[in-house]
Write a protein that holds these residues in place. Structure first.
Motif, PDB file in Angstrom:
ATOM      1  N   ASP A  78      74.290  -5.772 -14.573  1.00  0.00           N
ATOM      2  CA  ASP A  78      72.633  -5.967 -14.113  1.00  0.00           C
ATOM      3  C   ASP A  78      72.534  -7.370 -13.813  1.00  0.00           C
ATOM      4  O   ASP A  78      71.888  -7.655 -12.933  1.00  0.00           O
ATOM      5  CB  ASP A  78      71.819  -5.016 -14.913  1.00  0.00           C
ATOM      6  N   VAL A  79      72.727  -8.185 -14.821  1.00  0.00           N
ATOM      7  CA  VAL A  79      72.123  -9.680 -14.854  1.00  0.00           C
ATOM      8  C   VAL A  79      73.066 -10.466 -13.880  1.00  0.00           C
ATOM      9  O   VAL A  79      72.200 -10.982 -12.911  1.00  0.00           O
ATOM     10  CB  VAL A  79      72.725 -10.280 -16.435  1.00  0.00           C
ATOM     11  N   LEU A  80      74.154  -9.834 -13.626  1.00  0.00           N
ATOM     12  CA  LEU A  80      74.842 -10.551 -12.155  1.00  0.00           C
ATOM     13  C   LEU A  80      74.228 -10.106 -11.073  1.00  0.00           C
ATOM     14  O   LEU A  80      74.564 -11.127 -10.130  1.00  0.00           O
ATOM     15  CB  LEU A  80      76.357 -10.227 -12.234  1.00  0.00           C
ATOM     16  N   GLU A  81      73.864  -8.919 -11.215  1.00  0.00           N
ATOM     17  CA  GLU A  81      73.489  -8.262  -9.637  1.00  0.00           C
ATOM     18  C   GLU A  81      72.121  -8.993  -9.364  1.00  0.00           C
ATOM     19  O   GLU A  81      71.722  -9.333  -8.189  1.00  0.00           O
ATOM     20  CB  GLU A  81      73.088  -6.845  -9.717  1.00  0.00           C
ATOM     21  N   ARG A  82      71.328  -9.213 -10.468  1.00  0.00           N
ATOM     22  CA  ARG A  82      70.099  -9.678 -10.298  1.00  0.00           C
ATOM     23  C   ARG A  82      69.939 -11.310  -9.914  1.00  0.00           C
ATOM     24  O   ARG A  82      69.327 -11.726  -8.933  1.00  0.00           O
ATOM     25  CB  ARG A  82      69.035  -9.938 -11.632  1.00  0.00           C
ATOM     26  N   THR A  83      71.374 -11.811 -10.433  1.00  0.00           N
ATOM     27  CA  THR A  83      71.498 -13.375 -10.080  1.00  0.00           C
ATOM     28  C   THR A  83      72.100 -13.301  -8.701  1.00  0.00           C
ATOM     29  O   THR A  83      71.284 -14.437  -8.056  1.00  0.00           O
ATOM     30  CB  THR A  83      72.690 -13.960 -11.024  1.00  0.00           C
ATOM     31  N   HIS A  84      72.578 -12.368  -8.413  1.00  0.00           N
ATOM     32  CA  HIS A  84      73.238 -12.329  -6.800  1.00  0.00           C
ATOM     33  C   HIS A  84      71.849 -12.324  -5.598  1.00  0.00           C
ATOM     34  O   HIS A  84      71.670 -12.691  -4.793  1.00  0.00           O
ATOM     35  CB  HIS A  84      74.210 -11.188  -6.829  1.00  0.00           C
ATOM     36  N   ASP A  85      70.991 -11.480  -6.146  1.00  0.00           N
ATOM     37  CA  ASP A  85      69.849 -11.224  -5.355  1.00  0.00           C
ATOM     38  C   ASP A  85      68.834 -12.289  -5.195  1.00  0.00           C
ATOM     39  O   ASP A  85      67.992 -12.319  -4.129  1.00  0.00           O
ATOM     40  CB  ASP A  85      68.826 -10.016  -5.979  1.00  0.00           C
ATOM     41  N   ARG A  86      68.951 -13.622  -5.736  1.00  0.00           N
ATOM     42  CA  ARG A  86      68.156 -14.419  -5.744  1.00  0.00           C
ATOM     43  C   ARG A  86      68.559 -15.401  -4.789  1.00  0.00           C
ATOM     44  O   ARG A  86      69.364 -15.546  -4.207  1.00  0.00           O
ATOM     45  CB  ARG A  86      68.309 -15.652  -7.140  1.00  0.00           C
TER      46      ARG A  86
END
Length: 86
Positions: A78-86
């Motif tokens: 989830d952290v990596l997905e949120r990082t990708h969305d930025r």
């Protein structure tokens, strides 16, 4: 950027500590786990995937992570997905 600590296996002793981190800059999970038994290592070394060399390449490792850490691995994803969305 330093690794983001996600969690350590619950109920571990001081010398028994599978751990999950996230490298947000490289967008990778970093996992610490147990070395597999020789039998598991042999099975992994003999595994054939279409289009890939047999075995575990130099620079890669097989590790074991307890199922009780699934929620930590999900959190790290989830952290990596949120990082990708930025």
């Amino acid at each position: 950027m330093p690794l983001l600590f996600i969690g350590i296996a619950p109920d571990t002793k001081t010398a028994d500590s599978p751990t999950v981190w996230v490298d947000r800059e490289k967008r990778e999970l970093v996992l610490q786990g147990w070395e597999p038994t020789p039998e598991v290592q042999a099975e992994c070394a003999a595994f054939e995937a279409p289009g890939h060399a047999v075995g575990v390449p130099d620079g890669e490792a097989v590790i074991r992570i307890p199922a009780r850490m699934i929620h930590m691995i999900r959190e790290a994803c989830d952290v990596l997905e949120r990082t990708h969305d930025r």
